[in-house]
Design a protein around this motif. Structure first.
Motif, short mmCIF file in Angstrom:
data_model
loop_
_atom_site.label_atom_id
_atom_site.label_comp_id
_atom_site.label_asym_id
_atom_site.label_seq_id
_atom_site.Cartn_x
_atom_site.Cartn_y
_atom_site.Cartn_z
N ALA A 75 0.84 -1.21 0.00
CA ALA A 75 0.00 0.00 0.00
C ALA A 75 0.87 1.26 0.00
O ALA A 75 0.56 2.24 -0.67
N TRP A 76 1.97 1.23 0.72
CA TRP A 76 2.89 2.37 0.78
C TRP A 76 3.51 2.64 -0.60
O TRP A 76 3.64 3.79 -1.00
N TRP B 99 0.91 4.29 -2.64
CA TRP B 99 0.82 5.67 -2.12
C TRP B 99 1.96 6.52 -2.68
O TRP B 99 1.74 7.66 -3.10
N GLN B 100 3.16 5.98 -2.66
CA GLN B 100 4.31 6.73 -3.16
C GLN B 100 4.13 7.12 -4.62
O GLN B 100 4.50 8.21 -5.03
N VAL C 285 1.12 7.39 -6.32
CA VAL C 285 -0.03 8.28 -6.50
C VAL C 285 0.19 9.63 -5.82
O VAL C 285 -0.06 10.68 -6.42
N ARG C 286 0.65 9.62 -4.60
CA ARG C 286 0.72 10.85 -3.81
C ARG C 286 2.06 11.57 -3.89
O ARG C 286 2.13 12.77 -3.69
N GLU C 287 3.12 10.82 -4.17
CA GLU C 287 4.45 11.42 -4.17
C GLU C 287 5.10 11.48 -5.55
O GLU C 287 6.26 11.86 -5.68
N ALA D 88 4.30 1.42 -8.20
CA ALA D 88 2.94 0.94 -7.88
C ALA D 88 2.79 -0.52 -8.29
O ALA D 88 2.12 -1.29 -7.58
N SER E 120 1.10 -0.56 10.91
CA SER E 120 0.99 0.70 10.15
C SER E 120 1.62 1.85 10.91
O SER E 120 2.31 2.70 10.33
N ASP F 289 8.22 7.29 7.40
CA ASP F 289 7.65 8.61 7.13
C ASP F 289 7.89 9.61 8.25
O ASP F 289 7.38 10.73 8.20
#
Length: 108
Positions: A20-21, A24-25, A27-29, A36, A73, A81
């Motif tokens: 999931a991280w 996230w990296q 999509v968000r970063e 992905a 988590s 993070d």
């Protein structure tokens, strides 16, 4: 058998939270798309780690894993993070881990 179960929970957490991280990296970063893809593979492997638990009850395994996921988590966020949990995060994670122990390892 308990040590094997705990090891599989840790492996499942690494795969699911890590997968999931990675998504996230991307999509968000703004990381590369193949990051992905690695996350999606890790998420798929998570299902196998859960399936190898010694207990045969899917519902019990996934319910207990929920507590491992909560604590894992928070730990992942701390390590990767820079997240610093407050006392209520820590208390909540401990409650979840106690729940894992009761669900999985209480004598029946």
């Amino acid at each position: 058998m308990i040590l094997r179960s705990i090891g599989l929970f840790v492996l499942a957490a690494l795969l699911e939270i890590g997968g999931a991280w990675l998504v996230w990296q991307t999509v968000r970063e703004g990381r590369a798309w193949w990051i992905a893809g690695l996350g999606i593979v890790a998420l798929g492997l998570y299902g196998f780690a859960a399936a190898f638990q010694p207990d045969a009850h899917f519902g019990r395994i996934l319910a207990a894993y929920g507590g491992v996921f909560v604590a894992g988590s928070l730990a992942w966020g701390m390590v990767l993070d820079g997240y610093r949990p407050d006392r209520f995060d820590v208390i909540g994670a401990l409650v979840c881990l106690i729940g894992v122990a009761v669900i999985m390892y209480a004598p029946r």
